[in-house]
Design an enzyme around this catalytic site. Structure first.
Site, PDB file in Angstrom:
ATOM      1  N   ASP A 165      -1.395  -1.900   7.980  1.00  0.00           N
ATOM      2  CA  ASP A 165      -0.486  -1.141   7.893  1.00  0.00           C
ATOM      3  C   ASP A 165       0.253  -0.572   9.290  1.00  0.00           C
ATOM      4  O   ASP A 165      -0.732  -0.454  10.218  1.00  0.00           O
ATOM      5  CB  ASP A 165      -0.819   0.177   7.141  1.00  0.00           C
ATOM      6  CG  ASP A 165      -0.679  -0.197   5.553  1.00  0.00           C
ATOM      7  OD1 ASP A 165       0.511  -0.740   5.346  1.00  0.00           O
ATOM      8  OD2 ASP A 165      -1.736  -0.182   5.027  1.00  0.00           O
ATOM      9  N   HIS A 185       0.288  -7.875   6.112  1.00  0.00           N
ATOM     10  CA  HIS A 185       0.214  -6.932   7.187  1.00  0.00           C
ATOM     11  C   HIS A 185      -1.073  -6.111   7.163  1.00  0.00           C
ATOM     12  O   HIS A 185      -1.607  -5.869   6.159  1.00  0.00           O
ATOM     13  CB  HIS A 185       1.243  -6.053   7.054  1.00  0.00           C
ATOM     14  CG  HIS A 185       1.684  -5.540   5.735  1.00  0.00           C
ATOM     15  ND1 HIS A 185       1.995  -5.895   4.766  1.00  0.00           N
ATOM     16  CD2 HIS A 185       1.459  -4.151   5.722  1.00  0.00           C
ATOM     17  CE1 HIS A 185       2.085  -5.027   3.884  1.00  0.00           C
ATOM     18  NE2 HIS A 185       1.633  -3.786   4.433  1.00  0.00           N
ATOM     19  N   HIS A 208      -3.009  -7.355   4.228  1.00  0.00           N
ATOM     20  CA  HIS A 208      -2.894  -7.172   2.766  1.00  0.00           C
ATOM     21  C   HIS A 208      -1.320  -7.858   2.400  1.00  0.00           C
ATOM     22  O   HIS A 208      -0.402  -7.716   3.291  1.00  0.00           O
ATOM     23  CB  HIS A 208      -3.354  -5.860   2.081  1.00  0.00           C
ATOM     24  CG  HIS A 208      -2.508  -4.822   2.516  1.00  0.00           C
ATOM     25  ND1 HIS A 208      -2.780  -4.134   3.596  1.00  0.00           N
ATOM     26  CD2 HIS A 208      -1.488  -4.445   2.293  1.00  0.00           C
ATOM     27  CE1 HIS A 208      -1.943  -3.158   3.959  1.00  0.00           C
ATOM     28  NE2 HIS A 208      -1.048  -3.131   2.855  1.00  0.00           N
ATOM     29  N   ARG A 220      -0.085   5.576  -3.300  1.00  0.00           N
ATOM     30  CA  ARG A 220      -0.909   5.252  -2.211  1.00  0.00           C
ATOM     31  C   ARG A 220      -1.297   6.457  -1.191  1.00  0.00           C
ATOM     32  O   ARG A 220      -0.545   7.458  -1.173  1.00  0.00           O
ATOM     33  CB  ARG A 220       0.017   4.208  -1.316  1.00  0.00           C
ATOM     34  CG  ARG A 220      -0.438   3.906  -0.116  1.00  0.00           C
ATOM     35  CD  ARG A 220       0.637   3.094   0.827  1.00  0.00           C
ATOM     36  NE  ARG A 220       0.293   3.175   2.071  1.00  0.00           N
ATOM     37  CZ  ARG A 220      -0.638   2.316   2.684  1.00  0.00           C
ATOM     38  NH1 ARG A 220      -0.915   1.162   2.048  1.00  0.00           N
ATOM     39  NH2 ARG A 220      -0.987   2.368   4.022  1.00  0.00           N
TER      40      ARG A 220
HETATM   41  C1  SIN Z   1       1.271  -1.974   0.669  1.00  0.00           C
HETATM   42  O1  SIN Z   1       1.709  -2.921   1.344  1.00  0.00           O
HETATM   43  O2  SIN Z   1       0.502  -1.339   1.116  1.00  0.00           O
HETATM   44  C2  SIN Z   1       1.433  -2.115  -0.718  1.00  0.00           C
HETATM   45  C3  SIN Z   1       0.767  -3.017  -1.640  1.00  0.00           C
HETATM   46  C4  SIN Z   1       1.233  -3.220  -2.995  1.00  0.00           C
HETATM   47  O3  SIN Z   1       2.261  -2.882  -3.447  1.00  0.00           O
HETATM   48  O4  SIN Z   1       0.656  -3.964  -3.815  1.00  0.00           O
END
Ligand code: SIN
Length: 292
Positions: free
Chosen positions: A113, A111, A266, A281
């Protein structure tokens, strides 16, 4: 460029390792400009060995743009811009409850975000605090390279299309909205209806075109028969998630990764349970993807 900044590409399509800078320090404007330029060029930057706390990460990220809460957090009245991704705190998603199970089962939950929202983040940062002894890698794929490698005829055709993005029922469950009752779910659904985005967007800084669909949130293509749209989406998801467009990062504690949301998708890992993994994050900026 700052005299000591070292930028080493990690693949020939995306990713670079950045050394010679401490993100805990207040960065000079020239260093910041060099980091930002590297982010636009390489899409994903890996800064190893950064000893930061969450506030210092937030301070660094805020030099790249305004920290933004997740839109669903904001809808629920929250304003947290530091998010802890910790399997001790979050139950893993119930795959059976996910809406696009076929795509997710085949392509994984790749995805960009919150594309179910009119605006997406500009950049995001993740920093590893607790790394599992096995698994836990995050992967990114370049959506500009995925676009560039299509035939001219396919590119031209896709540029005329729009896609519908939707969060699916798992958000109401994962964010605990279901527990607040049917009225809260109805308010949430009204706040985040299915949203149309162009299938090809133009990066506002590099000018490069990028595919803008993903298996997690893109549910159909406008103006096509369902079977046609389904087949084309399946092709695009398969195309854009090929290993040749990917960077896979194996985390060490104190790694910080920053990426450009407008030119990547990602994938979060699911291969480290029952071990603990905690990443912090911070996402910055908010912008509506612009048509090519
Ligand atoms: C995400 O999807 O932003 C998280 C990525 C992760 O946990 O590696």
């Amino acid at each position: 460029m700052s005299a000591s900044l070292r930028i080493s590409p990690l693949t020939s399509v995306l990713g670079a390792r950045i050394e010679g800078v401490s993100l805990a320090d207040s960065l000079e404007d020239a260093t910041l400009r060099a980091i930002r330029a590297a982010l636009i060029e390489h899409l994903v930057l890996v800064f190893p060995g950064q000893r930061l706390d969450a506030e210092q990460q937030h301070a660094f990220a805020s030099r790249l743009g305004r920290p933004e809460p997740h839109p669903v957090t904001r809808h629920l009245g929250g304003d947290a811009t530091i998010v802890r991704i910790d399997n001790d705190l979050i139950a893993p998603p119930d795959l059976a409850a996910l809406p696009h199970l076929d795509h997710l089962a085949v392509h994984g939950a790749w995805h960009t975000d919150y594309t179910f929202n009119p605006e997406i983040p500009t950049f995001a940062t993740l920093r590893a605090e607790i790394v599992p002894p096995v698994g836990g890698d995050t992967s990114w794929a370049s959506t500009v390279e995925a676009y560039d490698t299509l035939s001219p005829r396919m590119k031209g055709w896709l540029e005329e299309l729009e896609a519908v993005h939707w969060h699916g029922p798992h958000f109401a469950r994962n964010f605990g909205i279901e527990k607040q009752g049917p009225e809260a779910v109805a308010r949430f659904e009204a706040a985040f209806p299915p949203h149309r985005h162009p299938v090809v967007i133009r990066h506002p800084e590099s000018g490069r075109r990028a595919l803008f669909v993903n298996p997690s949130y893109t549910v159909r293509l406008e103006g096509l028969e369902p079977g046609e749209g389904e087949a084309l989406l399946a092709f695009l998801f398969r195309h854009m998630t090929q290993p040749r467009f990917q960077l896979r990062h194996h985390w060490s504690p104190d790694d910080l990764v920053a990426w450009d949301e407008r030119s990547t998708i990602h994938l979060a890992p699911t291969d480290f349970q029952p071990h603990r993994r905690r990443l912090i994050r911070v996402a910055v900026g908010s912008e509506a993807p612009g048509a090519a």
